[in-house]
Design a protein around this motif. Structure first.
Motif, short mmCIF file in Angstrom:
data_model
loop_
_atom_site.label_atom_id
_atom_site.label_comp_id
_atom_site.label_asym_id
_atom_site.label_seq_id
_atom_site.Cartn_x
_atom_site.Cartn_y
_atom_site.Cartn_z
N SER A 38 -43.18 -78.53 11.73
CA SER A 38 -42.49 -78.29 12.63
C SER A 38 -43.02 -78.07 14.17
O SER A 38 -42.31 -78.04 15.10
CB SER A 38 -41.52 -77.13 12.41
OG SER A 38 -42.19 -75.88 12.34
N LEU A 43 -38.68 -77.42 17.67
CA LEU A 43 -38.14 -75.97 16.79
C LEU A 43 -39.23 -75.05 17.06
O LEU A 43 -40.47 -75.11 17.00
CB LEU A 43 -38.05 -76.18 15.28
CG LEU A 43 -36.72 -77.18 14.77
CD1 LEU A 43 -37.02 -77.63 13.49
CD2 LEU A 43 -35.44 -76.50 15.25
N ASP A 47 -36.00 -70.47 16.08
CA ASP A 47 -35.13 -71.55 15.51
C ASP A 47 -35.27 -71.65 13.92
O ASP A 47 -34.17 -71.56 13.01
CB ASP A 47 -35.37 -73.14 16.07
CG ASP A 47 -35.22 -72.77 17.49
OD1 ASP A 47 -34.36 -72.38 18.08
OD2 ASP A 47 -36.10 -73.24 18.13
N HIS A 203 -32.36 -62.33 13.94
CA HIS A 203 -32.85 -63.62 14.69
C HIS A 203 -31.60 -63.95 15.53
O HIS A 203 -31.93 -64.65 16.39
CB HIS A 203 -33.00 -64.69 13.62
CG HIS A 203 -34.47 -64.61 13.04
ND1 HIS A 203 -34.71 -63.99 11.75
CD2 HIS A 203 -35.60 -65.18 13.72
CE1 HIS A 203 -36.07 -64.21 11.67
NE2 HIS A 203 -36.64 -65.08 12.63
N ALA A 207 -32.47 -64.91 19.41
CA ALA A 207 -31.86 -65.98 20.05
C ALA A 207 -30.95 -65.57 21.42
O ALA A 207 -31.30 -66.35 22.11
CB ALA A 207 -31.13 -66.76 19.03
N THR A 212 -32.41 -70.73 22.20
CA THR A 212 -32.67 -71.63 20.86
C THR A 212 -32.74 -72.87 21.23
O THR A 212 -31.86 -73.30 22.31
CB THR A 212 -31.66 -71.14 19.90
OG1 THR A 212 -31.89 -72.27 18.74
CG2 THR A 212 -30.15 -71.37 20.44
N THR A 213 -33.38 -73.90 20.60
CA THR A 213 -33.36 -75.04 20.87
C THR A 213 -32.73 -76.04 19.81
O THR A 213 -32.90 -77.38 19.40
CB THR A 213 -34.82 -75.74 21.11
OG1 THR A 213 -35.60 -75.49 20.04
CG2 THR A 213 -35.47 -75.07 22.43
N LEU A 214 -32.14 -75.54 18.83
CA LEU A 214 -31.56 -76.14 17.69
C LEU A 214 -30.63 -77.28 18.16
O LEU A 214 -30.46 -78.36 17.56
CB LEU A 214 -30.34 -75.10 16.83
CG LEU A 214 -31.39 -74.21 16.07
CD1 LEU A 214 -30.48 -73.12 15.17
CD2 LEU A 214 -32.24 -75.02 15.05
N ILE A 222 -33.51 -81.22 11.20
CA ILE A 222 -32.73 -80.02 10.81
C ILE A 222 -32.57 -80.07 9.22
O ILE A 222 -32.62 -78.82 8.66
CB ILE A 222 -31.25 -79.74 11.51
CG1 ILE A 222 -31.66 -79.67 13.17
CG2 ILE A 222 -30.61 -78.80 11.16
CD1 ILE A 222 -32.15 -78.40 13.53
#
Length: 302
Positions: A38, A43, A47, A203, A207, A212-214, A222
């Motif tokens: 990752s 991520l 994340d 978390h 975030a 977050t970059t999800l 993912i």
């Protein structure tokens, strides 16, 4: 799943313990590789933490809703030590380090240090007295760790020193969790559920503060992390390790984690292109021997 099957009592306690420990180290080796992978994506560690604890928090919701977020019979200190030792703090420290350290070295400093830290706490704090065979096993694990550590640090870039320093810290956190969980009175499912929900909430707070970059990460990445972080590491391994601790004891269960350097080394070579030389092979043999002795299978009382 293996861990859930164990919870139904389909095997003897000792057999369940050994099975849980072995399943755990297999998953942990895969987790190291997935987390290392990752580092080349968008991520971040926050994340990954959302995935790692969000999935089991949802799946185990019936468990933590029943126990409550603050179980009355569970001392608050033990809950804090469990969440810190295997939850949010442990994950952030270890994931940050893994992003800057090769998988083979992660296996050495994280997986190899866990049983040593757990044994040290057991001896100094709780008065545990391992027999000579187990002491010899711990010495062999330490020798294997020293061989690989010397080899790894000899070729480490200066930018990777923070990661090398943080991994033993993460191992110590896990050792603290091991002893705290053993004394919590919780079942493996209850312990895993509480750690998951509290770590997920932490978390979410991280975030909210740092972002977050999800939403910008490809779906296949993912899916990989949901499988590795959420389902396997966050759920199956946590429950399986809980059975190992309950059945074998904290120090004996943690000794199995010394197999992680061997598995991570092989996986790093096959999947990440890392080199395996004679030093790595020697360390693998020494560490594996130490694991066998540390678990007590060759002890007179076993």
């Amino acid at each position: 799943m293996v861990a859930l099957a164990l919870d139904r009592g389909n095997t003897t306690p000792v057999a369940a313990g050994y099975a849980g420990a072995f399943v755990t180290v297999l998953i942990w080796a895969g987790w190291i590789l997935a987390t290392r992978h990752s580092a080349g994506t968008a991520l971040g560690t926050i994340d990954l933490g959302l995935i790692r604890y969000g999935v089991p928090a949802v799946l185990l919701a019936p468990v933590w809703l029943k126990t409550g977020l603050l179980p009355r019979k569970l001392p608050l200190l033990l809950l804090v030590l469990m969440v810190a030792g295997s939850g949010a703090l442990f994950f952030q420290v270890s994931a940050f380090a893994i992003h800057s350290v090769p998988a083979s070295s992660v296996g050495v400093l994280l997986g190899g240090s866990m049983p040593l830290a757990t044994a040290f706490i057991g001896i100094t704090v709780f008065g545990e007295r391992p027999d000579r065979m187990r002491v010899l096993g711990f010495a062999a694990i330490l020798a294997g760790v020293a061989i690989l550590l010397t080899r790894s640090l000899g070729s480490a870039a200066s930018t990777g020193w923070s990661g090398y320093a943080l991994l033993p810290t993460a191992a110590t956190l896990w050792a603290i969790y091991t002893h705290a969980f053993r004394r919590s009175g919780l079942s493996p499912l209850q312990g895993s559920a509480l750690i998951a929900i509290w770590s997920f909430l932490i978390h979410l707070g991280l975030a909210a503060c740092f972002g977050t970059t999800l939403g910008s990460v490809p779906a296949q990445e993912i899916a990989l992390q949901v499988t590795s972080q959420g389902l396997l590491s966050g759920l199956v391994a946590m429950v399986a390790y809980g059975f190992a601790v309950k059945s074998l004891g904290g120090t004996q269960a943690a000794a199995f984690t010394a197999l992680t350097p061997v598995l991570a080394m092989i996986g790093g070579a096959v999947l990440l292109g890392e080199q395996i030389g004679p030093f790595e092979i020697l360390a693998a043999v020494v560490t594996a021997t130490g694991v066998a002795l540390s678990t007590g299978i060759l002890s007179s009382k076993a």
